[in-house]
Design an enzyme around this catalytic site. Structure first.
Site, mmCIF file in Angstrom:
data_model
loop_
_atom_site.group_PDB
_atom_site.id
_atom_site.type_symbol
_atom_site.label_atom_id
_atom_site.label_comp_id
_atom_site.label_asym_id
_atom_site.label_seq_id
_atom_site.Cartn_x
_atom_site.Cartn_y
_atom_site.Cartn_z
ATOM 1 N N LYS A 154 0.854 -1.167 -0.025
ATOM 2 C CA LYS A 154 -0.004 0.009 -0.077
ATOM 3 C C LYS A 154 0.955 1.279 0.012
ATOM 4 C CE LYS A 154 -3.485 -2.500 2.255
ATOM 5 N NZ LYS A 154 -4.390 -3.195 3.391
ATOM 6 N N GLN A 201 -4.535 -2.080 9.714
ATOM 7 C CA GLN A 201 -4.277 -3.271 8.959
ATOM 8 C C GLN A 201 -4.930 -4.403 9.817
ATOM 9 O OE1 GLN A 201 -2.972 -3.862 5.848
ATOM 10 N NE2 GLN A 201 -3.740 -5.969 5.958
ATOM 11 N N ASP A 240 -10.952 2.092 4.025
ATOM 12 C CA ASP A 240 -11.347 0.734 3.895
ATOM 13 C C ASP A 240 -12.756 0.309 3.750
ATOM 14 O OD1 ASP A 240 -9.311 -1.198 3.677
ATOM 15 O OD2 ASP A 240 -9.004 -1.413 5.816
#
Ligand code: NAP
Length: 301
Positions: free
Chosen positions: A54, A98, A121
């Site tokens: 990312k 994460q 997200d």
């Protein structure tokens, strides 16, 4: 006839080109550089690789990337306080934690702590609810990527029998919602299967579009699908190592037997994976527009 390969790598490249223009426009017209903060708690190797990918993708596109690495023993309170600071940081437009998190940290509390306008997200309940209602929101990156793969490959979803195997909150359930919506990429008749499904093969054989998000290598074999099916393989399973120590990846679909019957299929790697990352970049750029108060620039869902 062997299937057409749907290349996520290629389609993600096209989306990146569009994003480069949007990022340049944001900078030139508004002096804004999109910023993404990624938080990694602990030292899970796979999570470390995902966060690294990312960061790299941000760098390549000119998105400001801030990485926060925290030890596994970080308390939930400390993590929430870091998220709060990032929520208030004007240089940061997207905040991503994460997953998975260490067991002592409650994942739901952490997701809820992220400002929904920075939730790139798309896991915050506000965004999940809006997605279900078909309203403007951040769509989770993997399902969003699957939708783009279908749209950009001109796969007809309207009236199609879509069968999803896997009902997770990050893949199966959101893609179910997206493909039910009354808009391009939607209007499908959707079935979702899981470990309690009585006769998996009965359902997979009916599918015009089969989406496998199972997390078990080669679960879907050629004898479980019908001729002409379009197959999207979400699975990423590490099934071994090369002599150089690199992971060997396998999808949830037995590519070799299924490709003989399918009209189109995504490979692993090079299918859904690159799409997930590019959709995160897209959400971050949209978050930068959103946080500028230019809501009309954000895609209407
Ligand atoms: P997950 O949370 O473990 O969910 C797996 C789902 O598959 C569950 O709903 C489970 O059913 C179902 N399942 C497992 N075995 C089954 C079987 N034999 N028959 C029918 N259903 C079965 O996994 P996930 O997070 O959705 O991820 C799925 C896969 O996609 C993983 O390989 C993951 O690494 C990959 N993934 C890839 C990307 C990408 O960017 N390419 C992104 C996200 C995930 P129950 O609910 O009944 O347990």
């Amino acid at each position: 006839m062997p299937a057409k390969i749907i290349s996520g790598t290629q389609i993600a490249g096209q989306i990146r080109e569009d994003l480069q223009k949007e990022i340049a426009g944001l900078k030139e017209k508004h002096g804004v550089i999109p910023g993404l903060a990624t938080i990694l708690v602990g030292d899970d190797p796979a999570s470390g690789i995902y966060v690294g990918q990312k960061e790299k993708s941000c760098r390549n596109l000119g998105i400001y990337s801030k990485r926060v690495d925290l030890p596994a023993e970080t308390s939930e309170k400390d993590l929430l306080s870091i998220i709060d600071k990032l929520n208030k940081d004007p240089q940061i437009h997207g905040v991503l934690v994460q997953l998975p998190l260490p067991e002592h940290i409650d994942e739901y509390s952490v997701i809820c702590a992220i400002d929904p306008d920075k939730d790139v997200d798309g896991f915050h309940p506000v965004n999940v609810g809006k997605m279900m209602l078909g309203k403007r929101c951040f769509i989770p990156c993997t399902p969003h990527g699957i939708l783009e793969l279908l749209l950009r490959s001109n796969i007809q979803t309207e009236g199609a029998e879509v069968v999803i195997v896997g009902r997770s909150n990050i893949v199966g359930k959101p893609i179910l919602n997206l493909m039910l919506q009354k808009r391009p990429g939607g209007n499908a008749t959707v079935t979702i299967c899981h470990t309690r499904t009585k006769n998996l093969e009965f359902h997979t054989k009916r599918a015009d579009i089969l989406i496998a998000a199972i997390g078990r290598p080669k679960t879907i074999s050629g004898d479980m699908v019908k001729e002409g099916v379009v197959v999207i393989d979400v699975g990423v399973n590490r099934v071994g190592k090369t002599p150089e120590g690199k992971s060997i990846l396998s999808g949830d679909v037995d590519f070799d037997s299924v490709k003989e019957k399918a009209a189109a299929i995504t490979p692993v790697p090079g299918g859904v994976g690159p799409m997930t990352i590019v959709m995160l970049m897209k959400n971050t750029v949209e978050a930068a527009f959103l946080n500028r108060g230019r809501k009309s620039e954000v895609r209407e869902q």
